[in-house]
Design a protein around this motif. Structure first.
Motif, short mmCIF file in Angstrom:
data_model
loop_
_atom_site.label_atom_id
_atom_site.label_comp_id
_atom_site.label_asym_id
_atom_site.label_seq_id
_atom_site.Cartn_x
_atom_site.Cartn_y
_atom_site.Cartn_z
N CYS A 113 3.91 -37.16 -5.94
CA CYS A 113 5.04 -36.39 -5.39
C CYS A 113 6.37 -37.16 -5.46
O CYS A 113 7.43 -36.56 -5.33
CB CYS A 113 4.75 -35.96 -3.96
N THR A 114 6.30 -38.49 -5.64
CA THR A 114 7.54 -39.27 -5.78
C THR A 114 7.96 -39.38 -7.25
O THR A 114 8.91 -40.07 -7.59
CB THR A 114 7.34 -40.68 -5.17
N HIS A 249 11.66 -34.05 -0.50
CA HIS A 249 10.41 -33.56 -1.07
C HIS A 249 9.89 -32.43 -0.19
O HIS A 249 9.90 -32.54 1.05
CB HIS A 249 9.39 -34.70 -1.14
N ASN A 279 4.22 -27.13 -1.97
CA ASN A 279 4.44 -28.49 -2.47
C ASN A 279 4.15 -28.51 -3.97
O ASN A 279 2.99 -28.38 -4.38
CB ASN A 279 3.52 -29.46 -1.72
N SER A 284 9.12 -30.86 -7.00
CA SER A 284 9.68 -30.29 -5.78
C SER A 284 11.14 -30.62 -5.55
O SER A 284 11.95 -29.75 -5.23
CB SER A 284 8.78 -30.65 -4.59
N VAL A 285 11.53 -31.89 -5.75
CA VAL A 285 12.93 -32.27 -5.50
C VAL A 285 13.88 -31.63 -6.55
O VAL A 285 14.88 -31.00 -6.16
CB VAL A 285 13.10 -33.80 -5.44
N GLU A 307 14.91 -37.63 -1.42
CA GLU A 307 13.83 -38.55 -1.03
C GLU A 307 12.47 -37.90 -1.22
O GLU A 307 12.37 -36.67 -1.22
CB GLU A 307 14.03 -39.06 0.40
N ALA A 308 11.45 -38.76 -1.39
CA ALA A 308 10.09 -38.22 -1.56
C ALA A 308 9.06 -39.25 -1.16
O ALA A 308 9.33 -40.46 -1.13
CB ALA A 308 9.86 -37.77 -3.00
N TRP A 315 6.87 -43.98 -2.53
CA TRP A 315 7.98 -43.33 -1.83
C TRP A 315 9.30 -43.87 -2.40
O TRP A 315 9.32 -44.93 -3.04
CB TRP A 315 7.91 -43.53 -0.31
#
Ligand code: COA
Length: 322
Positions: A113-114, A249, A279, A284-285, A307-308, A315
């Motif tokens: 996710c980052t 995120h 998600n 996502s970002v 941020e994520a 992260w």
């Protein structure tokens, strides 16, 4: 040319929509539980024959169009994904061919996710070092392919999509700083245990799907994102009030609310798409960012904090003068 500037954004969501009501028919859950615990109402799911590269291509074409850039202008492609089309070539190379770009470096980064934050960090460093002038940075996922659709703990949370930006070398800021971190000790809290080298379906049943200890991940995410906000502000000598927009995120509205509270920001300066997208991991970002840009909410000259937090754990953040 000391900075990289964001000169165009794009995003794409597959047509198929999966609502909470649809999920009620698939697992023992309720629309109310999902909305109250996560903020999610619906998510988009890729069609059977639609791949991560397909989603990435749509988002990239929109970002290049918004930036006014042709394939010949792009001299770097960094694509963040956890769900590549193939073992190899990288999805970045597949995308490069689709876009008729030839010769530039093109590679994937994997930080779950980052991922998009990592991809921005890498591309920004290429540009600052003078190794690239115009980079296509993409986050794209078909996360639905690594979800166990019988596991209510995870299947209600995720969706598919893609987002992209074009970065250009500039004398004007630009990306002000990027902050990337990881701690591999937490793999067991959030992982897909199977893989290429361990083998598929050899670890144990369902090991090719996401496993998560949601409650522990939740606490880690809130604490870690709080710290990355402090680190980013301190590095740039900024106060909380200097941030115009938080682009977090989109994992869970309660995690987003906690980070917004930490920044003392009212929610009308926080970009929230989790209710519509779920998600989408690395997408996502940039997806949330593109939505807010195209709605005219984010204006040139404003200060943005992206941020994520994700599997790894990984992260990070990107501070941008837009
Ligand atoms: N529908 C209904 N009930 C569910 C459910 C679902 N989809 N999923 C779990 N539950 C149940 C649990 O079994 C548990 O039941 P119990 O009390 O009888 O044991 C109860 O709901 C509470 O579970 P808990 O895990 O404590 O809920 P929570 O408030 O922590 O919310 C998450 C669960 C997953 C939404 C939350 O922990 C979360 O968002 N975690 C972070 C996930 C994340 O962001 N991951 C990606 C990071 S990039």
């Amino acid at each position: 040319m000391n900075y990289s500037r964001i000169i165009g954004t794009g995003s794409y969501l597959p047509d198929k929509v999966l609502t909470n009501q649809d999920l009620e028919k698939m697992v023992d859950t309720t629309d109310q539980w999902i909305r109250e615990r996560t903020g999610i109402n619906k998510r988009h799911i890729a069609a059977e024959n639609e791949t991560t590269c397909d989603l990435a291509e749509h988002a990239s074409r929109k970002a290049m169009e918004a930036a006014g850039k042709s394939p010949a202008d792009i001299d770097l492609i960094v694509l963040a994904t956890t769900t590549p089309d193939q073992v190899f070539p990288s999805t970045a190379c597949l995308l490069q061919s689709r876009l008729d770009i030839h010769g530039s470096p093109a590679f994937d980064v994997q930080a779950v996710c980052t991922g998009f934050i990592y991809a921005m960090g890498v591309a920004d460093n290429f540009i600052r070092a003078g190794s690239a002038k115009c980079a296509l940075v993409v986050g794209a996922e078909t996360f639905s392919r690594i979800i166990n659709w019988k596991d209510r703990d995870t299947c209600v949370l995720f969706g598919d999509g893609a987002g992209a930006v074009v970065l250009e070398a500039s004398d004007e800021p630009g990306i002000l700083s990027t902050h990337l971190h990881a701690d591999g000790d937490y793999a067991s809290l959030l992982q897909v245990p199977d893989g290429v080298s361990r083998g598929y379906e050899k670890v144990r049943d369902n090991a090719a799907f996401v496993e998560m200890r949601g409650n522990e991940v939740f606490k880690m995410a809130v604490n870690t994102l709080g710290r990355i906000v402090d680190e980013t502000l301190e590095k740039n000598g900024l106060e909380k009030a200097d941030i115009d927009w938080l682009i977090p995120h989109q994992a869970n509205i309660r995690i987003i609310n906690a980070t917004a509270r930490k920044l003392g920001m009212s929610m009308d300066h926080v970009v929230v798409t989790v209710h519509d997208h779920g998600n989408t991991s690395a997408a996502s970002v940039p997806l949330a960012f593109d939505v807010a840009v195209r709605e005219g909410r984010i204006k040139r000259g404003e200060t943005l904090l992206m941020e994520a937090f994700g599997g790894g754990f990984t992260w990070g953040s990107v501070l941008v003068k837009y």
